[in-house]
Design a protein around this motif. Structure first.
Motif, PDB file in Angstrom:
ATOM      1  N   HIS A  88       0.850  -1.200   0.000  1.00  0.00           N
ATOM      2  CA  HIS A  88       0.000   0.000   0.000  1.00  0.00           C
ATOM      3  C   HIS A  88       0.891   1.259   0.000  1.00  0.00           C
ATOM      4  CE1 HIS A  88      -3.817   2.062   0.890  1.00  0.00           C
ATOM      5  NE2 HIS A  88      -3.034   2.934   1.484  1.00  0.00           N
ATOM      6  N   PRO A  89       0.488   2.325  -0.735  1.00  0.00           N
ATOM      7  CA  PRO A  89       1.308   3.545  -0.780  1.00  0.00           C
ATOM      8  C   PRO A  89       1.613   4.123   0.607  1.00  0.00           C
ATOM      9  CG  PRO A  89      -0.464   3.679  -2.385  1.00  0.00           C
ATOM     10  CD  PRO A  89      -0.693   2.422  -1.596  1.00  0.00           C
ATOM     11  N   LEU A  90       2.883   4.449   0.795  1.00  0.00           N
ATOM     12  CA  LEU A  90       3.340   4.999   2.076  1.00  0.00           C
ATOM     13  C   LEU A  90       4.051   6.316   1.843  1.00  0.00           C
ATOM     14  CD1 LEU A  90       5.193   1.943   3.702  1.00  0.00           C
ATOM     15  CD2 LEU A  90       2.924   2.818   4.287  1.00  0.00           C
ATOM     16  N   THR A  91       3.976   7.207   2.823  1.00  0.00           N
ATOM     17  CA  THR A  91       4.807   8.413   2.767  1.00  0.00           C
ATOM     18  C   THR A  91       6.212   8.025   3.240  1.00  0.00           C
ATOM     19  OG1 THR A  91       4.567   9.167   5.049  1.00  0.00           O
ATOM     20  CG2 THR A  91       2.753   9.674   3.553  1.00  0.00           C
ATOM     21  N   LEU A  92       7.142   8.956   3.134  1.00  0.00           N
ATOM     22  CA  LEU A  92       8.499   8.654   3.592  1.00  0.00           C
ATOM     23  C   LEU A  92       8.513   8.377   5.105  1.00  0.00           C
ATOM     24  CD1 LEU A  92      11.510   8.418   2.942  1.00  0.00           C
ATOM     25  CD2 LEU A  92      11.714  10.877   3.295  1.00  0.00           C
ATOM     26  N   TYR A  93       7.596   8.972   5.807  1.00  0.00           N
ATOM     27  CA  TYR A  93       7.445   8.735   7.243  1.00  0.00           C
ATOM     28  C   TYR A  93       6.986   7.291   7.511  1.00  0.00           C
ATOM     29  CZ  TYR A  93       7.523  12.283  11.016  1.00  0.00           C
ATOM     30  OH  TYR A  93       7.882  13.106  12.042  1.00  0.00           O
ATOM     31  N   GLY A  94       6.370   6.688   6.466  1.00  0.00           N
ATOM     32  CA  GLY A  94       5.768   5.374   6.666  1.00  0.00           C
ATOM     33  C   GLY A  94       4.278   5.473   6.970  1.00  0.00           C
ATOM     34  N   TRP A  95       3.731   6.692   6.837  1.00  0.00           N
ATOM     35  CA  TRP A  95       2.294   6.850   7.069  1.00  0.00           C
ATOM     36  C   TRP A  95       1.548   6.375   5.822  1.00  0.00           C
ATOM     37  CZ3 TRP A  95       2.540  12.668   9.006  1.00  0.00           C
ATOM     38  CH2 TRP A  95       3.267  12.703  10.196  1.00  0.00           C
ATOM     39  N   LYS A  96       0.430   5.691   6.041  1.00  0.00           N
ATOM     40  CA  LYS A  96      -0.314   5.148   4.896  1.00  0.00           C
ATOM     41  C   LYS A  96      -1.140   6.244   4.225  1.00  0.00           C
ATOM     42  CE  LYS A  96      -0.181   0.501   6.499  1.00  0.00           C
ATOM     43  NZ  LYS A  96      -0.708  -0.538   7.362  1.00  0.00           N
ATOM     44  N   CYS A  97      -1.078   6.276   2.886  1.00  0.00           N
ATOM     45  CA  CYS A  97      -1.847   7.287   2.133  1.00  0.00           C
ATOM     46  C   CYS A  97      -3.269   6.782   1.960  1.00  0.00           C
ATOM     47  CB  CYS A  97      -1.245   7.504   0.750  1.00  0.00           C
ATOM     48  SG  CYS A  97       0.396   8.174   0.808  1.00  0.00           S
ATOM     49  N   LYS A  98      -4.203   7.465   2.593  1.00  0.00           N
ATOM     50  CA  LYS A  98      -5.608   7.061   2.485  1.00  0.00           C
ATOM     51  C   LYS A  98      -6.457   8.329   2.379  1.00  0.00           C
ATOM     52  CE  LYS A  98      -5.229   2.820   5.213  1.00  0.00           C
ATOM     53  NZ  LYS A  98      -5.887   2.036   6.267  1.00  0.00           N
ATOM     54  N   PRO A  99      -6.730   8.744   1.165  1.00  0.00           N
ATOM     55  CA  PRO A  99      -7.464  10.006   0.963  1.00  0.00           C
ATOM     56  C   PRO A  99      -8.805  10.073   1.693  1.00  0.00           C
ATOM     57  CG  PRO A  99      -6.643   9.129  -1.109  1.00  0.00           C
ATOM     58  CD  PRO A  99      -6.364   8.104  -0.081  1.00  0.00           C
ATOM     59  N   GLU A 100      -9.459   8.921   1.860  1.00  0.00           N
ATOM     60  CA  GLU A 100     -10.756   8.907   2.545  1.00  0.00           C
ATOM     61  C   GLU A 100     -10.668   9.489   3.956  1.00  0.00           C
ATOM     62  OE1 GLU A 100     -14.118   7.036   1.564  1.00  0.00           O
ATOM     63  OE2 GLU A 100     -13.146   8.349   0.116  1.00  0.00           O
ATOM     64  N   THR A 101      -9.446   9.473   4.496  1.00  0.00           N
ATOM     65  CA  THR A 101      -9.212  10.050   5.822  1.00  0.00           C
ATOM     66  C   THR A 101      -9.748  11.472   5.902  1.00  0.00           C
ATOM     67  OG1 THR A 101      -7.193   8.763   5.991  1.00  0.00           O
ATOM     68  CG2 THR A 101      -7.360  10.636   7.434  1.00  0.00           C
ATOM     69  N   LEU A 102      -9.525  12.222   4.842  1.00  0.00           N
ATOM     70  CA  LEU A 102      -9.926  13.624   4.876  1.00  0.00           C
ATOM     71  C   LEU A 102     -11.447  13.758   4.756  1.00  0.00           C
ATOM     72  CD1 LEU A 102      -8.256  16.053   5.415  1.00  0.00           C
ATOM     73  CD2 LEU A 102      -7.926  16.388   2.985  1.00  0.00           C
ATOM     74  N   ARG A 103     -12.017  12.946   3.906  1.00  0.00           N
ATOM     75  CA  ARG A 103     -13.475  13.011   3.742  1.00  0.00           C
ATOM     76  C   ARG A 103     -14.172  12.729   5.080  1.00  0.00           C
ATOM     77  NH1 ARG A 103     -17.013   8.274   0.937  1.00  0.00           N
ATOM     78  NH2 ARG A 103     -19.071   9.079   1.510  1.00  0.00           N
ATOM     79  N   TRP A 104     -13.833  11.597   5.688  1.00  0.00           N
ATOM     80  CA  TRP A 104     -14.548  11.191   6.891  1.00  0.00           C
ATOM     81  C   TRP A 104     -14.064  11.943   8.120  1.00  0.00           C
ATOM     82  CZ3 TRP A 104     -19.004   8.873   6.610  1.00  0.00           C
ATOM     83  CH2 TRP A 104     -19.293   8.148   5.441  1.00  0.00           C
ATOM     84  N   GLY A 105     -12.787  12.300   8.117  1.00  0.00           N
ATOM     85  CA  GLY A 105     -12.248  13.032   9.262  1.00  0.00           C
ATOM     86  C   GLY A 105     -13.009  14.327   9.476  1.00  0.00           C
ATOM     87  N   VAL A 106     -13.134  15.125   8.434  1.00  0.00           N
ATOM     88  CA  VAL A 106     -13.825  16.405   8.628  1.00  0.00           C
ATOM     89  C   VAL A 106     -15.325  16.180   8.862  1.00  0.00           C
ATOM     90  CG1 VAL A 106     -12.139  17.751   7.306  1.00  0.00           C
ATOM     91  CG2 VAL A 106     -14.186  16.974   6.177  1.00  0.00           C
ATOM     92  N   ARG A 107     -15.881  15.168   8.216  1.00  0.00           N
ATOM     93  CA  ARG A 107     -17.310  14.914   8.449  1.00  0.00           C
ATOM     94  C   ARG A 107     -17.581  14.564   9.898  1.00  0.00           C
ATOM     95  NH1 ARG A 107     -20.760  11.361   4.343  1.00  0.00           N
ATOM     96  NH2 ARG A 107     -21.907  11.238   6.298  1.00  0.00           N
ATOM     97  N   PHE A 108     -16.799  13.610  10.408  1.00  0.00           N
ATOM     98  CA  PHE A 108     -17.039  13.169  11.794  1.00  0.00           C
ATOM     99  C   PHE A 108     -16.796  14.311  12.792  1.00  0.00           C
ATOM    100  CE2 PHE A 108     -16.109   8.394  10.771  1.00  0.00           C
ATOM    101  CZ  PHE A 108     -17.423   8.226  10.365  1.00  0.00           C
TER     102      PHE A 108
END
Ligand code: FCB
Length: 461
Positions: free
Chosen positions: A333-353
């Motif tokens: 799965h795509p990772l940032t250099l930090y090793g954080w997983k790239c998951k665009p849905e994070t932004l959609r649901w994060g702001v909604r919740f």
């Protein structure tokens, strides 16, 4: 909302980028600046990757005009930056350093001149060393110290600045700084001391918000910038959505005590609802500090927006019993250099919740990606991963807006590569590349791409 707004970003949407004082300014002891706890830990062997320090950082203190030109090249309409408390009040409390105040005067004036709206964060982790020596956030007087500092800056800048954040990510400077010990001041305290320090930061937030509301010369727009710890549903099925929402807001007993304060509600509920969440109170039990009703009233000042620093999240679905089950990503799965997983849905649901729970306009106060960027043979910095990450995340954000979330702005982290705390200069988050040897700046491909997003209000996405 008009039909147009529903299709995309609202008309007055603020497109910006963010930085923080210790991460970019350098000039560690110039013009009367006092030391901060980050100056302190950077001197401890092994604290920061390869012994890096923020002594010089991006040398923004001396390159302010050039950096404003870069902001223009990135198309920014708003710029979120933090004030260095010990640059303004070297001992944290008492004598004010005029030269420190004057530096931010110049910055604010130059921003306004460039038609970029200044958004100030009062505290982004560079806590005055002199106050740390008096107990720092553990000292019951610490909220008053923060109030005094806030009064100084509000008096000075509120004729020109309207947008304010009180604290950046209490989860991190209390969690990493006072519990795990990996951030300044590098403490590993017991749970009751961690909670006490945390309670004082919330009181500090309340006092600062009060001062801003009462004393700002132009009516203040006030928010704060906690971490958004995000879980989002694997599908749009209502069971999955509810499981993800619950997972995002529940506090659970953890076998790892260091997970204790890394959640949304321990911090967000007092600030918005004026009460600590029941589940947290149950779990923390006798470690809880003594808290009065007056404290909670002070903490819950009316806010104009709720910030979220949102980078990554985990996927959740409803298990057989309706409880949340974490869904693993597939290998590779795509990772940032930090090793954080790239998951665009994070932004959609994060702001909604966050919007649905706290019912305040949301500002995405940070979002971005660290990549392995360098100046290439052709002299440019090509960063297609960042462009792709941003494109996907901004579309997800637009979807949240279309679905009804009231989102007022987006601040990319960061304007330029900078000192990434205990990771030193390893992690590059900027739209602008910085060579930390020569301090030369080179806008990356993403800078002009983002400028187009800002110019078209996201219509090009
Ligand atoms: C956040 C911090 C910010 C930056 C990004 C990558 O936790 O607020 O200063 O370091 O992470």
């Amino acid at each position: 909302m008009t039909t147009d707004a529903i299709k995309g970003f609202p008309k007055d949407f603020r497109w910006g980028a963010a930085t923080a004082s210790y991460q970019i300014e350098g000039a560690k002891d110039e013009d009367g600046k006092g030391p901060s706890v980050w100056d302190m830990v950077c001197r401890q062997p092994g604290f920061v990757w390869e012994g890096h320090t923020g002594d010089v950082a991006c040398d923004h203190y001396h390159r302010l005009e050039e950096d404003i030109q870069l902001m223009k090249a990135c198309g920014l309409r708003a710029y979120r930056f933090s004030l260095s408390w010990p640059r303004i009040i070297p001992d944290g409390n008492g004598t004010v350093n005029e030269a420190g105040l004057a530096f931010y005067d110049r910055l604010i004036d130059a921003l306004l001149e460039a038609d970029i709206e200044p958004w100030i964060t009062l505290f982004h982790w560079d806590y005055p060393y002199a106050l740390f020596c008096q107990g720092g956030w553990l000292n019951p007087r610490s909220p008053e110290w923060f109030e005094d500092y806030t009064r100084v800056v509000v008096k000075r800048y509120s004729d020109r600045v309207r947008h304010w954040f009180t604290l950046n990510e209490p989860q991190c400077f209390i969690g990493f700084g006072h519990d795990v010990g990996s951030h300044a001041p590098g403490l590993r305290l017991g749970l009751s001391e961690v909670l006490l320090a945390g309670h004082h930061t919330l009181l500090a937030h309340g006092r600062a918000a009060q001062i801003l509301r009462a004393e700002a010369r132009t009516p203040a727009q006030i928010g704060w910038a906690p971490v958004g710890c995000i879980t989002f549903p694997a599908t749009d099925r209502p069971e999955d959505v509810e499981a993800a929402r619950k997972e995002m807001f529940d506090i659970k007993a953890s076998s790892d005590p260091h997970n204790n304060v890394f959640n949304n509600t321990w911090w967000g509920d007092p600030v918005v609802f004026g009460r600590y969440p029941e589940d947290g109170l149950r779990i923390f039990g006798s470690a809880m500090p003594r808290v009065t009703e007056a404290d909670m009233q002070l903490i819950a000042q009316p806010l104009d927006f709720y910030g979220g620093n949102i980078y990554c999240g985990s996927t959740v679905r409803a298990g057989a019993d309706g409880e949340a089950e974490h869904v693993e990503t597939t290998p590779g799965h795509p990772l940032t250099l930090y090793g954080w997983k790239c998951k665009p849905e994070t932004l959609r649901w994060g702001v909604r919740f966050l919007y649905e729970r706290y019912n305040l306009p949301i500002v995405v106060t940070e979002n971005g990606i660290s990549c392995m960027d360098w100046v290439m043979e052709d002299g440019a910095v090509h960063d297609p991963q960042r462009i792709d990450y941003l494109s996907r995340h901004l579309k997800a954000l637009r979807q949240a807006i279309t679905e009804g979330a009231d989102v007022r702005g987006y601040f990319h982290w960061s304007l330029m590569d900078n000192f990434e705390w205990s990771e030193g200069y390893k992690q590059r988050f900027g739209l602008v590349h910085v060579d930390f040897g020569t301090l030369q700046r080179t806008p990356k491909d993403s800078a002009s791409w983002y400028a187009e997003v800002c110019r078209t209000n996201g219509a090009n996405l």
